[in-house]
Design a protein around this motif. Structure first.
Motif, short mmCIF file in Angstrom:
data_model
loop_
_atom_site.label_atom_id
_atom_site.label_comp_id
_atom_site.label_asym_id
_atom_site.label_seq_id
_atom_site.Cartn_x
_atom_site.Cartn_y
_atom_site.Cartn_z
N LEU A 55 -5.65 6.55 -1.51
CA LEU A 55 -5.54 7.20 -0.21
C LEU A 55 -4.66 6.34 0.68
CD1 LEU A 55 -6.58 9.46 1.73
CD2 LEU A 55 -8.41 7.91 2.36
N VAL A 56 -3.61 6.94 1.23
CA VAL A 56 -2.57 6.13 1.87
C VAL A 56 -2.11 6.75 3.19
CG1 VAL A 56 -0.10 5.68 1.55
CG2 VAL A 56 -1.69 5.02 -0.18
N ILE A 57 -1.76 5.90 4.15
CA ILE A 57 -1.12 6.36 5.38
C ILE A 57 0.37 6.05 5.26
CG2 ILE A 57 -0.99 6.09 7.89
CD1 ILE A 57 -3.86 4.94 7.71
N TRP A 112 -4.14 -2.92 2.73
CA TRP A 112 -2.99 -3.36 1.94
C TRP A 112 -1.79 -2.66 2.53
CZ3 TRP A 112 -2.07 -1.10 -3.60
CH2 TRP A 112 -0.91 -1.68 -4.15
N ILE A 136 0.30 2.17 4.25
CA ILE A 136 -0.92 1.42 4.52
C ILE A 136 -2.00 1.98 3.62
CG2 ILE A 136 -2.61 0.79 6.27
CD1 ILE A 136 -0.29 1.75 8.28
N VAL A 137 -2.65 1.12 2.84
CA VAL A 137 -3.73 1.56 1.96
C VAL A 137 -5.04 0.98 2.49
CG1 VAL A 137 -4.52 1.78 -0.40
CG2 VAL A 137 -2.10 1.39 0.05
N PRO A 138 -5.87 1.80 3.14
CA PRO A 138 -7.12 1.26 3.67
C PRO A 138 -8.06 0.89 2.52
CG PRO A 138 -6.65 3.46 4.56
CD PRO A 138 -5.71 3.22 3.44
#
Lengths: 83, 77
Positions: free
Chosen positions: A59-61, B19, B70-72
């Motif tokens: 899951l990525v932004i 990350w 951005i990988v939470p």
């Protein structure tokens, strides 16, 4: 010139839950399922794999500011038409 | 069905590990303390991966202009 409406010309709502391939400035490419987006084109993607390495990111932004392009319905490699 | 916005997901990730992949070949992994509208971020206990070299940094302000992904809850792999 008349005031143009402040709406985005890109209609991403119809691509929610579809698989997209995003290309970024700097050369990164990822493939994932579009979950959501905002006005600045920041995206939330699920089941993301980085291409071409196939590294799984999950899951990525994604930052809209660095997006170059999106491919919906995949891409097909063709022979170089310019040679 | 509630969909979560990108900044909302980032807000949920505060106080956990994130990350970050930059526009070039650098990556950062750290504890997210905060961020702003431009995606500038404050990270703690950071590992920086720069062309195969790892550096440890205690506390940084990461400039949002170069942040790509951005990988939470993710870690450098």
């Amino acid at each position: 010139m008349n005031q143009l409406p402040k709406e985005s010309i890109i209609k991403l709502q119809s691509h929610i839950n579809k698989e997209v391939v995003i290309q970024f400035q700097g050369g990164r490419q990822v493939k994932g399922t579009l979950l959501s987006f905002d006005n600045q084109l920041n995206l939330v993607l699920d089941e993301v794999r980085e291409l071409p390495s196939q590294r799984i990111l999950g899951l990525v932004i994604c930052r809209g500011a660095l997006i170059n392009s999106f491919a919906i319905d995949g891409m097909v490699e063709i022979e170089n038409p310019y040679i | 069905m509630t969909t979560i916005l990108p900044l909302g997901l980032l807000d949920k990730a505060i106080s956990s590990r994130v990350w970050i992949l930059m526009k070039d070949d650098r990556e950062f992994e750290g504890t997210l303390r905060g961020f702003d509208d431009f995606f500038n971020m404050v990270l703690e206990n950071v590992i920086e991966l720069d062309g195969g070299k790892k550096n440890k940094l205690e506390s940084i302000l990461l400039n949002g202009t170069q942040i790509c992904l951005i990988v939470p809850g993710g870690e450098i792999s």
